[in-house]
Design a protein around this motif. Sequence first.
Motif, PDB file in Angstrom:
ATOM      1  N   ALA B   6       0.857  -1.190   0.000  1.00  0.00           N
ATOM      2  CA  ALA B   6       0.000   0.000   0.000  1.00  0.00           C
ATOM      3  C   ALA B   6       0.892   1.238   0.000  1.00  0.00           C
ATOM      4  N   SER B   7       0.274   2.439  -0.070  1.00  0.00           N
ATOM      5  CA  SER B   7       1.140   3.610  -0.155  1.00  0.00           C
ATOM      6  C   SER B   7       0.535   4.901   0.389  1.00  0.00           C
ATOM      7  N   GLY B   8      -0.769   5.009   0.384  1.00  0.00           N
ATOM      8  CA  GLY B   8      -1.317   6.349   0.613  1.00  0.00           C
ATOM      9  C   GLY B   8      -1.251   7.111  -0.691  1.00  0.00           C
ATOM     10  N   LYS B   9      -0.154   7.808  -0.922  1.00  0.00           N
ATOM     11  CA  LYS B   9      -0.021   8.596  -2.152  1.00  0.00           C
ATOM     12  C   LYS B   9       0.023   7.685  -3.383  1.00  0.00           C
ATOM     13  N   GLY B  10      -0.610   8.126  -4.452  1.00  0.00           N
ATOM     14  CA  GLY B  10      -0.578   7.371  -5.707  1.00  0.00           C
ATOM     15  C   GLY B  10       0.730   7.608  -6.439  1.00  0.00           C
ATOM     16  N   GLY B  11       1.101   6.666  -7.268  1.00  0.00           N
ATOM     17  CA  GLY B  11       2.280   6.845  -8.127  1.00  0.00           C
ATOM     18  C   GLY B  11       3.612   6.725  -7.417  1.00  0.00           C
ATOM     19  N   THR B 188       6.762   4.587  -0.367  1.00  0.00           N
ATOM     20  CA  THR B 188       6.684   6.047  -0.325  1.00  0.00           C
ATOM     21  C   THR B 188       7.767   6.634  -1.208  1.00  0.00           C
ATOM     22  N   GLU B 189       7.754   7.944  -1.343  1.00  0.00           N
ATOM     23  CA  GLU B 189       8.808   8.645  -2.070  1.00  0.00           C
ATOM     24  C   GLU B 189       9.250   9.812  -1.187  1.00  0.00           C
ATOM     25  N   SER B 190      10.485  10.257  -1.382  1.00  0.00           N
ATOM     26  CA  SER B 190      10.995  11.286  -0.468  1.00  0.00           C
ATOM     27  C   SER B 190      10.563  12.680  -0.897  1.00  0.00           C
ATOM     28  N   THR B 191       9.251  12.888  -0.897  1.00  0.00           N
ATOM     29  CA  THR B 191       8.689  14.217  -1.139  1.00  0.00           C
ATOM     30  C   THR B 191       7.762  14.541   0.024  1.00  0.00           C
ATOM     31  N   PRO B 192       7.416  15.813   0.219  1.00  0.00           N
ATOM     32  CA  PRO B 192       6.476  16.146   1.302  1.00  0.00           C
ATOM     33  C   PRO B 192       5.144  15.412   1.160  1.00  0.00           C
ATOM     34  N   PHE B 193       4.657  15.255  -0.077  1.00  0.00           N
ATOM     35  CA  PHE B 193       3.387  14.543  -0.288  1.00  0.00           C
ATOM     36  C   PHE B 193       3.525  13.069   0.079  1.00  0.00           C
ATOM     37  N   GLY B 194       4.674  12.496  -0.322  1.00  0.00           N
ATOM     38  CA  GLY B 194       4.924  11.094  -0.020  1.00  0.00           C
ATOM     39  C   GLY B 194       4.889  10.854   1.477  1.00  0.00           C
ATOM     40  N   LEU B 195       5.531  11.743   2.235  1.00  0.00           N
ATOM     41  CA  LEU B 195       5.590  11.594   3.692  1.00  0.00           C
ATOM     42  C   LEU B 195       4.220  11.822   4.331  1.00  0.00           C
ATOM     43  N   HIS B 196       3.522  12.843   3.823  1.00  0.00           N
ATOM     44  CA  HIS B 196       2.184  13.159   4.350  1.00  0.00           C
ATOM     45  C   HIS B 196       1.267  11.941   4.263  1.00  0.00           C
ATOM     46  N   ASP B 197       1.280  11.281   3.095  1.00  0.00           N
ATOM     47  CA  ASP B 197       0.377  10.152   2.889  1.00  0.00           C
ATOM     48  C   ASP B 197       0.910   8.865   3.529  1.00  0.00           C
ATOM     49  N   ASP B 220      16.264  10.390  -3.829  1.00  0.00           N
ATOM     50  CA  ASP B 220      17.345  11.262  -4.322  1.00  0.00           C
ATOM     51  C   ASP B 220      18.456  11.362  -3.276  1.00  0.00           C
ATOM     52  N   GLY B 221      18.384  10.484  -2.267  1.00  0.00           N
ATOM     53  CA  GLY B 221      19.412  10.479  -1.222  1.00  0.00           C
ATOM     54  C   GLY B 221      19.096  11.418  -0.074  1.00  0.00           C
ATOM     55  N   ARG B 222      18.054  12.236  -0.261  1.00  0.00           N
ATOM     56  CA  ARG B 222      17.715  13.168   0.817  1.00  0.00           C
ATOM     57  C   ARG B 222      16.404  12.709   1.473  1.00  0.00           C
ATOM     58  N   ASP B 223      16.502  11.605   2.203  1.00  0.00           N
ATOM     59  CA  ASP B 223      15.304  10.976   2.765  1.00  0.00           C
ATOM     60  C   ASP B 223      15.196  11.182   4.274  1.00  0.00           C
ATOM     61  N   ARG B 224      15.937  12.162   4.809  1.00  0.00           N
ATOM     62  CA  ARG B 224      16.063  12.270   6.260  1.00  0.00           C
ATOM     63  C   ARG B 224      14.708  12.366   6.962  1.00  0.00           C
ATOM     64  N   LYS B 225      13.802  13.213   6.425  1.00  0.00           N
ATOM     65  CA  LYS B 225      12.500  13.386   7.095  1.00  0.00           C
ATOM     66  C   LYS B 225      11.714  12.082   7.111  1.00  0.00           C
ATOM     67  N   THR B 226      11.811  11.350   6.007  1.00  0.00           N
ATOM     68  CA  THR B 226      11.095  10.070   5.937  1.00  0.00           C
ATOM     69  C   THR B 226      11.701   9.062   6.912  1.00  0.00           C
ATOM     70  N   THR B 227      13.034   8.980   6.929  1.00  0.00           N
ATOM     71  CA  THR B 227      13.664   7.990   7.814  1.00  0.00           C
ATOM     72  C   THR B 227      13.439   8.353   9.286  1.00  0.00           C
ATOM     73  N   GLU B 228      13.422   9.664   9.570  1.00  0.00           N
ATOM     74  CA  GLU B 228      13.138  10.091  10.949  1.00  0.00           C
ATOM     75  C   GLU B 228      11.733   9.665  11.372  1.00  0.00           C
ATOM     76  N   PHE B 229      10.787   9.864  10.443  1.00  0.00           N
ATOM     77  CA  PHE B 229       9.403   9.460  10.717  1.00  0.00           C
ATOM     78  C   PHE B 229       9.347   7.951  10.987  1.00  0.00           C
ATOM     79  N   CYS B 230      10.064   7.194  10.153  1.00  0.00           N
ATOM     80  CA  CYS B 230      10.042   5.729  10.296  1.00  0.00           C
ATOM     81  C   CYS B 230      10.646   5.298  11.633  1.00  0.00           C
ATOM     82  N   THR B 231      11.753   5.964  12.033  1.00  0.00           N
ATOM     83  CA  THR B 231      12.380   5.631  13.309  1.00  0.00           C
ATOM     84  C   THR B 231      11.411   5.905  14.460  1.00  0.00           C
ATOM     85  N   THR B 232      10.789   7.100  14.422  1.00  0.00           N
ATOM     86  CA  THR B 232       9.864   7.483  15.492  1.00  0.00           C
ATOM     87  C   THR B 232       8.709   6.489  15.614  1.00  0.00           C
ATOM     88  N   HIS B 233       8.223   6.011  14.473  1.00  0.00           N
ATOM     89  CA  HIS B 233       7.042   5.142  14.496  1.00  0.00           C
ATOM     90  C   HIS B 233       7.385   3.661  14.404  1.00  0.00           C
TER      91      HIS B 233
END
Lengths: 113, 283
Positions: B6-11, B188-197, B220-233
Motif C-alpha cells: 500500500a502507499s497512501g499517495k498514488g504513483g 513512499t517517495e521522499s517528497t512532502p506529499f509522499g511523507l504526508h500520505d 534522491d538520497g535526501r530521505d532524512r525526514k522520511t527515515t526520521e518518521f520511520c524511526t519514530t514510528h
Amino acid sequence: MKICITAQGPHLEAHHEERFGRAPYFILIDRETGAFEAIENSFASGAGGVGPKAAQVLIAHKTNVLISGAVGENARQVLSAAGITMITYRAGGTVRDALEWYLRNNPGTPEGQ
Amino acid sequence: MKIAVASGKGGTGKTLVAANLAEVVSRTLDTTLVDCDVEEPNLHLFFGGPATSAEVCVPVPVFDLEVCDRCGKCAGFCRYGAITVLQDRILFFSDLCHSCGGCMLICPKGAIREEPVRIGQINISHPSSLLTLVSGILDEGQPHATPVIRSAKEHSMSSCLVIFDAAPGTACPVVETVEGCDACILVTESTPFGLHDLRLAAEVADCLGVPAGVVINRSDGRDRKTTEFCTTHELPVMMTIPFDRKIASVQNRGELISRRSPEWQGRFSGLFEQCRDLAGVRR
C-alpha cells in the motif's frame, strides 16, 4: 403552504446555507401564519446518500417549496417525485433575506397550494 | 503468508514493488499476486498469458409493489439513502446501495427480494508455473470497489504466499485489501506529499493491527525526514530504490527490473525476508 430554507443555524437570522443535503438546519416556515420551526439535519455530516435522506425529512414535514443553493441529482429526483418545488437561491444573506426574496418574487395568493 | 503493498499517495511505486516481489519469490514459492486496485488494475501489463474470467455480482433489492404497503420501514433503515418510499412509488438508487440486505430483513410484508447485479469481474492467469495473477476489475461507472476486492481476495486463498497490490489512498478499498494480512509494505517517495500520505497509510495499517515496513522509492538520497518518521514510528525501512531513469524506462516497457538483473533479484529476495520477519514467520 410550507417553505423550507436551508440554513447554517436554527433561526431566521442564521446564514442561508447553499448546500441542501449537508445543510446543518432546515427552517420550515408556514407562509400563511409566518410561524417557523427549525429542524436539525442529522444527516449533515453523514458519509453518503445524505441528499435523499434529507429529502425524506422534507417529505415527512409536508414541505411544498424548498429554497436552497445546490440540490444534488439524487435529492432532486426524490423531491421532484414528491412534488416539492425547488427554488435556487444563491444571493447569500440570512434565512430571512431568502424568504423575503422569495415572497417578493412569488406574491400570488397561497390558496390552493 | 499474506503481504499487502500500500502507499497512501498514488504513483509511488506499489505496482513496481508488488510485481518484482512476486516475480522473484515465485521462482521458488507457490505465489498468487492479486491486483486490488480494481478501478485501475495494471499488473497484467507485466505478466502475459491467457486469462479466465469470473463475474462479480452484488445483490440489490427488488420491490413488489403489489405486496408493499408503503410503510417506509426499509427507507428508514437504509443509512445510505438508497430507498425513498412515496405514496405512489418507491425510488431506489442502486449507486447508493451497499447490498447490506437490511431492507429485505426489516420489511414486515416480505415485499423485498434480492437480485444479483454485475459490477465487475475477476481475471485469473498463470504467467509462470508457480505464479498466479488474480486481477479485480470494477466495471466503468460502478461506485463500489470493495465487493470486487473481496472477491479477488477470495480467489487467491489457495497459495501459500499471496501478495496484494492495493489501491492508492487510505479509504475503504485500501482497508479491505490490508485487513487480515500478515505484513504490509508501505511504498513512499521522499517528497512532502509522499511523507504526508505515508503517515496516513501507516495509521491505517496500525489500526488494522498489520505490522508494516517502508520502501522508499525514487530516492534522491535526501530521505532524512522520511527515515526520521520511520524511526519514530518503529517502521523498518526495508528497501531504498534510487531515482533512476533506467528503472523507469524498464517499467514503462512493461518489463521488470528483477527479471534480468541478479542484483535486483537479490534485493527483492531481501525484501521478502524482511516481510517474513515483520510477520513473525519462521524460516
